[in-house]
Design a protein around this motif. Structure first.
Motif, PDB file in Angstrom:
ATOM      1  N   LYS A  53       0.853  -1.191   0.000  1.00  0.00           N
ATOM      2  CA  LYS A  53       0.000   0.000   0.000  1.00  0.00           C
ATOM      3  C   LYS A  53       0.883   1.233   0.000  1.00  0.00           C
ATOM      4  O   LYS A  53       1.844   1.321   0.757  1.00  0.00           O
ATOM      5  CB  LYS A  53      -0.927   0.002   1.208  1.00  0.00           C
ATOM      6  N   ASP A  54       0.520   2.187  -0.863  1.00  0.00           N
ATOM      7  CA  ASP A  54       1.258   3.428  -1.017  1.00  0.00           C
ATOM      8  C   ASP A  54       0.713   4.453  -0.018  1.00  0.00           C
ATOM      9  O   ASP A  54      -0.447   4.858  -0.096  1.00  0.00           O
ATOM     10  CB  ASP A  54       1.094   3.929  -2.453  1.00  0.00           C
ATOM     11  N   ILE A  55       1.557   4.870   0.886  1.00  0.00           N
ATOM     12  CA  ILE A  55       1.156   5.808   1.933  1.00  0.00           C
ATOM     13  C   ILE A  55       0.711   7.154   1.351  1.00  0.00           C
ATOM     14  O   ILE A  55      -0.074   7.867   1.964  1.00  0.00           O
ATOM     15  CB  ILE A  55       2.325   5.982   2.935  1.00  0.00           C
ATOM     16  N   GLU A  56       1.182   7.468   0.156  1.00  0.00           N
ATOM     17  CA  GLU A  56       0.822   8.737  -0.467  1.00  0.00           C
ATOM     18  C   GLU A  56      -0.573   8.699  -1.098  1.00  0.00           C
ATOM     19  O   GLU A  56      -1.101   9.732  -1.497  1.00  0.00           O
ATOM     20  CB  GLU A  56       1.871   9.125  -1.509  1.00  0.00           C
ATOM     21  N   ARG A  64      -1.160   7.680  10.163  1.00  0.00           N
ATOM     22  CA  ARG A  64      -0.712   6.715  11.169  1.00  0.00           C
ATOM     23  C   ARG A  64       0.766   6.364  11.081  1.00  0.00           C
ATOM     24  O   ARG A  64       1.409   6.143  12.104  1.00  0.00           O
ATOM     25  CB  ARG A  64      -1.526   5.424  11.053  1.00  0.00           C
ATOM     26  N   TYR A  65       1.303   6.271   9.856  1.00  0.00           N
ATOM     27  CA  TYR A  65       2.622   5.658   9.697  1.00  0.00           C
ATOM     28  C   TYR A  65       3.688   6.524   9.039  1.00  0.00           C
ATOM     29  O   TYR A  65       4.799   6.045   8.816  1.00  0.00           O
ATOM     30  CB  TYR A  65       2.486   4.367   8.878  1.00  0.00           C
ATOM     31  N   PRO A  70       9.313   2.108   6.048  1.00  0.00           N
ATOM     32  CA  PRO A  70       8.253   1.167   5.716  1.00  0.00           C
ATOM     33  C   PRO A  70       7.699   0.499   6.975  1.00  0.00           C
ATOM     34  O   PRO A  70       8.406   0.301   7.956  1.00  0.00           O
ATOM     35  CB  PRO A  70       8.951   0.137   4.825  1.00  0.00           C
ATOM     36  N   VAL A  71       6.439   0.159   6.903  1.00  0.00           N
ATOM     37  CA  VAL A  71       5.760  -0.542   7.994  1.00  0.00           C
ATOM     38  C   VAL A  71       5.247  -1.861   7.439  1.00  0.00           C
ATOM     39  O   VAL A  71       4.712  -1.912   6.335  1.00  0.00           O
ATOM     40  CB  VAL A  71       4.582   0.295   8.540  1.00  0.00           C
ATOM     41  N   VAL A  72       5.428  -2.925   8.219  1.00  0.00           N
ATOM     42  CA  VAL A  72       4.914  -4.233   7.833  1.00  0.00           C
ATOM     43  C   VAL A  72       3.818  -4.618   8.822  1.00  0.00           C
ATOM     44  O   VAL A  72       4.022  -4.564  10.042  1.00  0.00           O
ATOM     45  CB  VAL A  72       6.024  -5.300   7.816  1.00  0.00           C
ATOM     46  N   PHE A  81       8.746  -1.906  11.594  1.00  0.00           N
ATOM     47  CA  PHE A  81       8.830  -0.640  10.867  1.00  0.00           C
ATOM     48  C   PHE A  81      10.296  -0.269  10.691  1.00  0.00           C
ATOM     49  O   PHE A  81      11.170  -0.809  11.362  1.00  0.00           O
ATOM     50  CB  PHE A  81       8.038   0.472  11.570  1.00  0.00           C
ATOM     51  N   LEU A  82      10.539   0.603   9.733  1.00  0.00           N
ATOM     52  CA  LEU A  82      11.861   1.065   9.318  1.00  0.00           C
ATOM     53  C   LEU A  82      12.719  -0.048   8.728  1.00  0.00           C
ATOM     54  O   LEU A  82      13.053  -0.019   7.571  1.00  0.00           O
ATOM     55  CB  LEU A  82      12.602   1.783  10.442  1.00  0.00           C
TER      56      LEU A  82
END
Length: 95
Positions: A53-56, A64-65, A70-72, A81-82
């Motif tokens: 999923k693209d956070i943008e 949230r993130y 990156p968050v898994v 994360f990271l």
């Protein structure tokens, strides 16, 4: 109630094919590229579905993130994360 009996009522394990790993990141993120490699490799070997999923493109994910990508997520719950630890992801998926 006997505490030992209560402990034995765990939910049955989820089959790997029913698991879902979600990678939340964004284009142009070198950490996201590395996380994608790890998630793709581990999920491919274990037969676990995964999505990205693209956070943008998602305001809620961005809220949230943003500072953690990156968050898994594993089955909708934040896992890492990271930096994505391959061994830790394997353990979470029952390998």
């Amino acid at each position: 109630m006997n505490p030992l009996r209560r402990a034995s009522r765990k939910a049955p394990p989820v089959e790997r094919a029913e698991r879902l790993v979600t990678l939340v990141g964004r284009p142009g993120c070198h950490l996201c590229d590395e996380a994608r490699r790890v998630v793709s490799e581990v999920c491919g070997e274990l037969g676990v579905r995964w999505e990205e999923k693209d956070i943008e493109r998602d305001a809620e994910l961005h809220r949230r993130y943003w500072e953690q990508i990156p968050v898994v997520l594993v089955d909708g719950e934040q896992h890492d994360f990271l930096r994505v630890d391959e061994r830790r992801l394997r353990r979470a998926l029952g390998a």
